[in-house]
Scaffold this motif. Structure first.
Motif, mmCIF file in Angstrom:
data_model
loop_
_atom_site.group_PDB
_atom_site.id
_atom_site.type_symbol
_atom_site.label_atom_id
_atom_site.label_comp_id
_atom_site.label_asym_id
_atom_site.label_seq_id
_atom_site.Cartn_x
_atom_site.Cartn_y
_atom_site.Cartn_z
ATOM 1 N N LYS A 14 13.730 -12.992 -32.494
ATOM 2 C CA LYS A 14 13.714 -11.540 -32.308
ATOM 3 C C LYS A 14 14.078 -11.148 -30.874
ATOM 4 C CE LYS A 14 10.362 -10.741 -35.990
ATOM 5 N NZ LYS A 14 9.051 -10.152 -36.374
ATOM 6 N N ASN A 15 15.212 -11.725 -30.434
ATOM 7 C CA ASN A 15 15.815 -11.367 -29.151
ATOM 8 C C ASN A 15 14.945 -11.711 -27.947
ATOM 9 O OD1 ASN A 15 18.197 -10.429 -27.974
ATOM 10 N ND2 ASN A 15 17.283 -8.438 -27.509
ATOM 11 N N GLU A 16 14.129 -12.736 -28.069
ATOM 12 C CA GLU A 16 13.397 -13.210 -26.910
ATOM 13 C C GLU A 16 14.325 -14.053 -26.034
ATOM 14 O OE1 GLU A 16 10.327 -12.397 -25.953
ATOM 15 O OE2 GLU A 16 10.299 -11.025 -27.651
ATOM 16 N N HIS A 17 13.825 -14.384 -24.830
ATOM 17 C CA HIS A 17 14.650 -15.159 -23.903
ATOM 18 C C HIS A 17 14.645 -16.622 -24.346
ATOM 19 C CE1 HIS A 17 15.790 -16.135 -19.445
ATOM 20 N NE2 HIS A 17 16.734 -16.428 -20.305
ATOM 21 N N VAL A 18 15.641 -17.004 -25.141
ATOM 22 C CA VAL A 18 15.738 -18.347 -25.706
ATOM 23 C C VAL A 18 16.667 -19.177 -24.842
ATOM 24 C CG1 VAL A 18 16.409 -19.695 -27.730
ATOM 25 C CG2 VAL A 18 15.314 -17.453 -28.006
ATOM 26 N N LYS A 19 16.324 -20.457 -24.687
ATOM 27 C CA LYS A 19 17.157 -21.377 -23.924
ATOM 28 C C LYS A 19 17.353 -22.665 -24.710
ATOM 29 C CE LYS A 19 16.172 -21.913 -19.547
ATOM 30 N NZ LYS A 19 15.424 -22.095 -18.295
ATOM 31 N N LEU A 20 18.576 -23.156 -24.671
ATOM 32 C CA LEU A 20 18.866 -24.501 -25.176
ATOM 33 C C LEU A 20 18.914 -25.417 -23.970
ATOM 34 C CD1 LEU A 20 21.833 -23.591 -27.572
ATOM 35 C CD2 LEU A 20 19.385 -23.556 -28.074
ATOM 36 N N THR A 21 18.072 -26.440 -23.928
ATOM 37 C CA THR A 21 17.962 -27.276 -22.731
ATOM 38 C C THR A 21 18.292 -28.726 -23.048
ATOM 39 O OG1 THR A 21 15.595 -27.677 -23.116
ATOM 40 C CG2 THR A 21 16.183 -25.776 -21.759
ATOM 41 N N TRP A 22 18.771 -29.403 -22.028
ATOM 42 C CA TRP A 22 19.050 -30.842 -22.140
ATOM 43 C C TRP A 22 18.695 -31.512 -20.821
ATOM 44 C CZ3 TRP A 22 23.590 -33.694 -20.074
ATOM 45 C CH2 TRP A 22 23.566 -35.047 -20.459
ATOM 46 N N MET A 23 17.735 -32.423 -20.879
ATOM 47 C CA MET A 23 17.322 -33.194 -19.710
ATOM 48 C C MET A 23 18.147 -34.477 -19.654
ATOM 49 S SD MET A 23 15.223 -34.011 -17.122
ATOM 50 C CE MET A 23 13.605 -33.271 -17.202
ATOM 51 N N ALA A 24 18.994 -34.595 -18.629
ATOM 52 C CA ALA A 24 19.807 -35.805 -18.477
ATOM 53 C C ALA A 24 18.961 -36.940 -17.911
ATOM 54 C CB ALA A 24 21.009 -35.528 -17.590
ATOM 55 N N TRP A 25 18.316 -36.694 -16.755
ATOM 56 C CA TRP A 25 17.409 -37.684 -16.186
ATOM 57 C C TRP A 25 16.582 -37.029 -15.089
ATOM 58 C CZ3 TRP A 25 22.750 -38.106 -15.197
ATOM 59 C CH2 TRP A 25 23.146 -37.911 -13.878
ATOM 60 N N PHE A 83 19.938 -29.237 -17.709
ATOM 61 C CA PHE A 83 20.865 -28.147 -17.964
ATOM 62 C C PHE A 83 20.297 -27.259 -19.073
ATOM 63 C CE2 PHE A 83 23.293 -31.798 -16.492
ATOM 64 C CZ PHE A 83 24.033 -31.255 -15.445
ATOM 65 N N SER A 84 20.709 -25.996 -19.051
ATOM 66 C CA SER A 84 20.230 -25.066 -20.068
ATOM 67 C C SER A 84 21.291 -24.012 -20.348
ATOM 68 C CB SER A 84 18.924 -24.393 -19.618
ATOM 69 O OG SER A 84 19.132 -23.618 -18.452
ATOM 70 N N ILE A 85 21.232 -23.473 -21.546
ATOM 71 C CA ILE A 85 22.118 -22.390 -21.968
ATOM 72 C C ILE A 85 21.242 -21.244 -22.447
ATOM 73 C CG2 ILE A 85 23.963 -21.671 -23.524
ATOM 74 C CD1 ILE A 85 24.759 -24.585 -23.816
ATOM 75 N N ASP A 86 21.378 -20.086 -21.805
ATOM 76 C CA ASP A 86 20.709 -18.894 -22.286
ATOM 77 C C ASP A 86 21.757 -17.791 -22.424
ATOM 78 O OD1 ASP A 86 21.215 -18.188 -19.680
ATOM 79 O OD2 ASP A 86 19.176 -17.522 -19.224
ATOM 80 N N ALA A 87 21.318 -16.573 -22.612
ATOM 81 C CA ALA A 87 22.258 -15.480 -22.853
ATOM 82 C C ALA A 87 23.242 -15.313 -21.702
ATOM 83 C CB ALA A 87 21.483 -14.185 -23.084
ATOM 84 N N LEU A 88 22.771 -15.455 -20.458
ATOM 85 C CA LEU A 88 23.630 -15.266 -19.288
ATOM 86 C C LEU A 88 24.591 -16.431 -19.106
ATOM 87 C CD1 LEU A 88 24.243 -13.533 -16.757
ATOM 88 C CD2 LEU A 88 22.513 -14.896 -15.547
ATOM 89 N N ASP A 139 16.356 -30.527 -26.675
ATOM 90 C CA ASP A 139 17.132 -31.715 -26.334
ATOM 91 C C ASP A 139 18.562 -31.499 -26.806
ATOM 92 O OD1 ASP A 139 17.836 -34.210 -25.410
ATOM 93 O OD2 ASP A 139 17.091 -35.265 -27.174
ATOM 94 N N TYR A 140 19.176 -30.470 -26.273
ATOM 95 C CA TYR A 140 20.466 -30.015 -26.762
ATOM 96 C C TYR A 140 21.581 -30.833 -26.105
ATOM 97 C CZ TYR A 140 23.670 -26.720 -28.902
ATOM 98 O OH TYR A 140 24.639 -26.152 -29.691
ATOM 99 N N ALA A 141 21.848 -31.993 -26.656
ATOM 100 C CA ALA A 141 22.779 -32.942 -26.053
ATOM 101 C C ALA A 141 24.232 -32.498 -26.143
ATOM 102 C CB ALA A 141 22.622 -34.313 -26.712
ATOM 103 N N LEU A 142 24.527 -31.444 -26.916
ATOM 104 C CA LEU A 142 25.900 -30.945 -26.962
ATOM 105 C C LEU A 142 26.352 -30.460 -25.587
ATOM 106 C CD1 LEU A 142 28.250 -30.479 -28.951
ATOM 107 C CD2 LEU A 142 27.387 -28.144 -29.288
ATOM 108 N N ILE A 143 25.404 -30.127 -24.727
ATOM 109 C CA ILE A 143 25.741 -29.734 -23.356
ATOM 110 C C ILE A 143 26.481 -30.861 -22.647
ATOM 111 C CG2 ILE A 143 24.746 -29.133 -21.102
ATOM 112 C CD1 ILE A 143 22.528 -27.673 -22.558
ATOM 113 N N ALA A 144 26.141 -32.099 -22.981
ATOM 114 C CA ALA A 144 26.825 -33.232 -22.365
ATOM 115 C C ALA A 144 28.306 -33.241 -22.720
ATOM 116 C CB ALA A 144 26.169 -34.544 -22.810
ATOM 117 N N VAL A 145 28.642 -32.810 -23.919
ATOM 118 C CA VAL A 145 30.056 -32.736 -24.317
ATOM 119 C C VAL A 145 30.762 -31.621 -23.556
ATOM 120 C CG1 VAL A 145 31.637 -32.388 -26.255
ATOM 121 C CG2 VAL A 145 29.494 -33.645 -26.586
#
Length: 833
Positions: free
Chosen positions: A69-80, A100-105, A9-15
């Motif tokens: 350990k370098n796995e495919h991690v994502k920071l996600t935020w569900m708006a609605w 929305f999500s933030i991963d390495a790419l 629930d990475y709400a910083l994406i909203a900023v």
């Protein structure tokens, strides 16, 4: 920090997203009232906060990746939750969320967009000073960044498409920003229309993915991607006949002996590729990007470096696990990229407008990126996106600084951008000169600059890599072995031309003598000052050309500071991924960082070395690197010889020796003219035909015929509606006569009923005083000589038999009406299951 912003629930994406949108809203609604200073503060603050939030998010993502350990991690935020749709192969409902999500790419792309975007905003705050549309410009620019952030941070294809269309809209608004000039408005429309063609392909690819994978978000598509290569007709797409249609009648000759089909993976890949060629300006849809130079120079920098044109590469990287399922599509991507790189490089060699040279340079560099991802070197292709963002932004902003300085003496837009009217500017623009030189060194591949590492890695991987189908099947396409070396040599030639034309631009702009002293149009100046109140279309002040003129001058700090930052990154950003395979993975940060993103695509479908011979591939590294170095050395040395030692005389003699070829290349191989004569002419013909049909058939026949019928009916009715009582009485008499005649005449109506067991019943309609006479066998002789009251007739027919029954009806006035009734019984089926 994860307690404040949880991973799921990475709400910083909203900023990150919301600040550019807020800037666009405030400046768009209240900008003119607030004034230029407040507009500048709002736009820069929005971008700065967005960049800082993106930086925090990237650091937190790095911490999360290290913990996993370098796995495919994502920071996600569900708006609605947005909507649900159906239509998948499995018949399930497909959720479409504003997620929305933030991963390495996407994390790297996010930093490029906000970081380089902030520098371009800072630069534009000075460059656009005095322009009447200052607030409108920054509203569009903030909206552009917001749309690109939506595109890269979207966690599903429909949301990505929202950002995809958003950057298309903003490019239209910004390219045609000075819409008073018809050419600028036309350039905006050209970009918009060309991208709509590509968007059609993206929509088709989206529909196919929804059908075959039962999902439209990245994780769901990845889980269902194997459905795209399953055997069986249900997982193949008919190319011809269309929709698996069966042509009959006059179109029967179009029916092929063997239908042409492709795998679902190939169909999806080609459809998505069409969308990518539109956004990233590749053959055949590259023609819009050079014309996009009609917009202000900061717009050119933003489009070419941090937004829009990188969207196609990003989508291929994002869906790499889908593209590698079709080696044919991967080969097409690589061929398109190499061809575009070479074609654009040949055009850039002879262009004289500094922005046009850089525009075709972008097209060519995007071709290198396509080549990289097309051979399966996704990290190499994306790393070139990363380095290109810095040196191309620096080049465009440097060109803007040069144009800004040229306007101190030359007040014509064409002449102020003509490199033949420049020269010697290093004396007056020292910072612009140094940073432009740094960016030029990077793009031509000077060893150990950023472009050297990213572009040479693409050249190397184009030679040694090849893609294979991840499944073993008899019908799997295998790219020919010679395709890799061919693409390599095409790319080397394009790199050589890149080195030549970029050194040409640098030399003609900054070295030699300044030629602007002899360029001036006093009469035009007076006209422009009268029309624009002392400003030209770009918001620059006019100077009196009747005097010797002011020398060019260095730009304000708001313009030079971004150039310095971008120049430094142009030189040193390559060390984030030095392309030497002898280095350990931990010494190649970008490879290490992006490995989880491309792991699934690369492990099973991309072979490093022919026959997966890694020893041979590593042995070829230095010989191939030498070819890349020779491309840089030959191109730059040739430019030095031609434009420094010989003052451009060899190119003049060459143009005189082959004037037709020179004019053809100067006219950009006349591809635009080809499109005008074919595609646009066909569309115009269709439009003209439709207009004729509308005028003659719709307006001339249908509309006029119906109006004529209404008018005629009105004329008849007006004759009856006279107000004369005698006419109304006569009309009533005639009407009563018709009614009396109707009831006086007999009516031989009937109904036929199938009673089952081969029995049929024919029932005649009743009437006052009716008598009936039947001829049940149809021989012309009635069953009874006289009329009777029996109104029904029963028949029994054997299978396959039929009979014609004659019915006569006589009313009380002795009038007779006849009817022939055909009754048939079909043959019984041979067998019933």
């Amino acid at each position: 920090m994860f307690s404040l912003f949880p991973v799921n629930d990475y709400a910083l994406i909203a900023v990150i997203l919301g600040m550019p949108l807020l800037g666009a809203f405030v400046n768009g609604i209240w900008g003119k009232r607030l004034g230029d200073a407040a507009v500048k503060l709002m736009a820069l603050t929005a971008m700065a906060v967005s960049f800082l939030a993106a930086l925090v998010a990237f650091v937190m993502l790095a911490d999360a990746v290290g913990a996993e350990k370098n796995e495919h991690v994502k920071l996600t935020w569900m708006a609605w939750e947005w909507m649900h749709t159906s239509g998948g192969y499995g018949g399930s409902s497909i959720p479409i969320d504003v997620k929305f999500s933030i991963d390495a790419l996407s994390g790297v792309m996010m930093l490029i967009i906000t970081g380089v975007g902030f520098l371009i905003h800072l630069y534009a705050s000075s460059y656009m000073e005095g322009d009447p549309g200052y607030a409108r410009f920054f509203a569009y620019l903030n909206l552009f960044v917001f749309s690109m952030l939506v595109l890269v941070l979207a966690d599903n294809l429909p949301l990505l498409f929202v950002g995809w269309e958003g950057v298309g809209l903003c490019s239209y608004l910004l390219i045609g920003f000075w819409y008073e000039n018809a050419a600028n408005a036309a350039a905006g429309k050209k970009a918009f229309i060309a991208n709509r063609i590509g968007d059609f392909g993206l929509l088709c690819g989206m529909f196919l993915l929804a059908h075959y994978t039962d999902s439209l978000d990245w994780n769901g598509i990845a889980h269902g991607a194997r459905n795209l290569i399953l055997p069986g007709e249900a997982f193949r797409v008919y190319v011809w006949p269309l929709g698996n249609g069966q042509y009959t009648g006059l179109l029967h000759f179009l029916q092929p002996a063997h239908p042409l089909t492709v795998s679902a993976a190939t169909a999806v890949g080609l459809a998505l590729l069409l969308g990518c060629t539109g956004k990233s300006a590749q053959i055949p849809l590259y023609v819009w990007l050079p014309d996009a130079m009609a917009g202000p120079t900061p717009v050119s920098a933003l489009i070419h470096a941090a937004t829009m044109v990188t969207a196609g590469i990003y989508l291929i990287c994002r869906l790499s696990f889908v593209f590698v399922l079709s080696p044919f599509v991967m080969m097409v991507i690589a061929i398109v990229g190499a061809s575009t790189a070479l074609l654009a490089a040949t055009i850039a060699v002879v262009q004289n407008d500094i922005k046009k040279v850089l525009a075709y340079s972008t097209v060519s560099q995007l071709g290198f990126m396509f080549l990289g991802v097309g051979v399966g070197a996704f990290t190499a292709g994306f790393f070139h996106v990363f380095t290109h963002a810095f040196f191309k932004a620096c080049l465009f902003l440097g060109a803007g600084s040069v144009i800004h300085a040229m306007h101190a003496r030359i007040h014509d837009d064409v002449d102020a951008q003509d490199i033949r009217k420049m020269g010697g500017l290093r004396k007056w623009l020292p910072w612009t000169h140094i940073t432009f030189a740094a960016a030029t060194a990077a793009i031509i591949g000077l060893p150990f600059t950023s472009g050297f590492f990213s572009k040479d890695e693409i050249l190397y991987r184009a030679f040694v890599d090849h893609t294979v189908s991840p499944v073993t099947a008899a019908h799997s396409f295998v790219p020919p072995g010679w395709i890799g070396p061919l693409l390599f040599w095409i790319a080397v030639l394009a790199a050589t031309l890149t080195s030549f034309y970029m050194c040409r631009v640098y030399i003609l702009t900054f070295w030699g003598d300044f030629k602007g002293w002899t360029v001036g149009r006093p009469s035009l100046l007076a006209t422009q000052e009268a029309e624009h109140g002392g400003h030209d279309d770009h918001g620059h002040h006019h100077d009196d050309l009747t005097t010797p003129g002011y020398p060019p001058h260095e730009s304000a700090w708001q313009m030079t500071v971004p150039l310095m930052v971008l120049g430094l990154f142009s030189l040193f950003a390559g060390f984030l991924n030095p392309g030497f395979h002898l280095l350990k993975p931990e010494n190649k940060p970008m490879d290490h960082w992006l490995e989880p993103v491309f792991k699934e695509a690369s492990e099973h479908a991309v072979l490093f070395g022919h026959g997966n011979d890694e020893a041979w591939a590593e042995h070829m590294e230095w010989p191939l690197a030498a070819c890349g170095f020779l491309a840089f050395a030959i191109g730059s040395a040739l430019a030095y010889y031609v434009y420094v030692r010989k003052n451009g005389e060899p190119t003049k003699r060459l143009a005189e020796a082959a004037p037709g070829l020179y004019q053809l290349v100067l006219d950009k191989w006349r591809v635009d003219e080809l499109y005008d004569a074919t595609v646009l002419a066909a569309v115009d013909s269709l439009a003209d035909t439709s207009a004729v049909v509308d005028r003659t058939i719709v307006d001339g026949i249908l509309a006029r015929l119906t109006s004529m019928i209404v008018a005629a009916s009105g004329t008849v009715l007006r004759a009856l509606q006279t107000g004369v009582v005698q006419v109304y009485a006569a009309t009533m008499v005639v009407g009563i006569a018709f009614i009396a005649w109707f009831f006086a005449a007999p009516h031989a109506s009937y109904t036929l009923t199938d009673s089952g067991n081969d029995d049929y019943v024919v029932t005649a309609a009743p009437g006052v005083g009716y008598g009936y006479r039947w001829d049940s066998d149809g021989d012309g002789t009635p069953d009874k000589p006289s009329f009777g009251a029996d109104s029904t007739l029963k028949l029994h027919l054997a299978p396959g038999k039929d009979v014609t029954v004659n019915l006569e009806v006589k009313n009380a006035f002795g009038l007779v009406k006849k009817a022939a009734i055909h009754v048939a019984r079909p043959n019984a089926p041979v067998s019933q299951l």
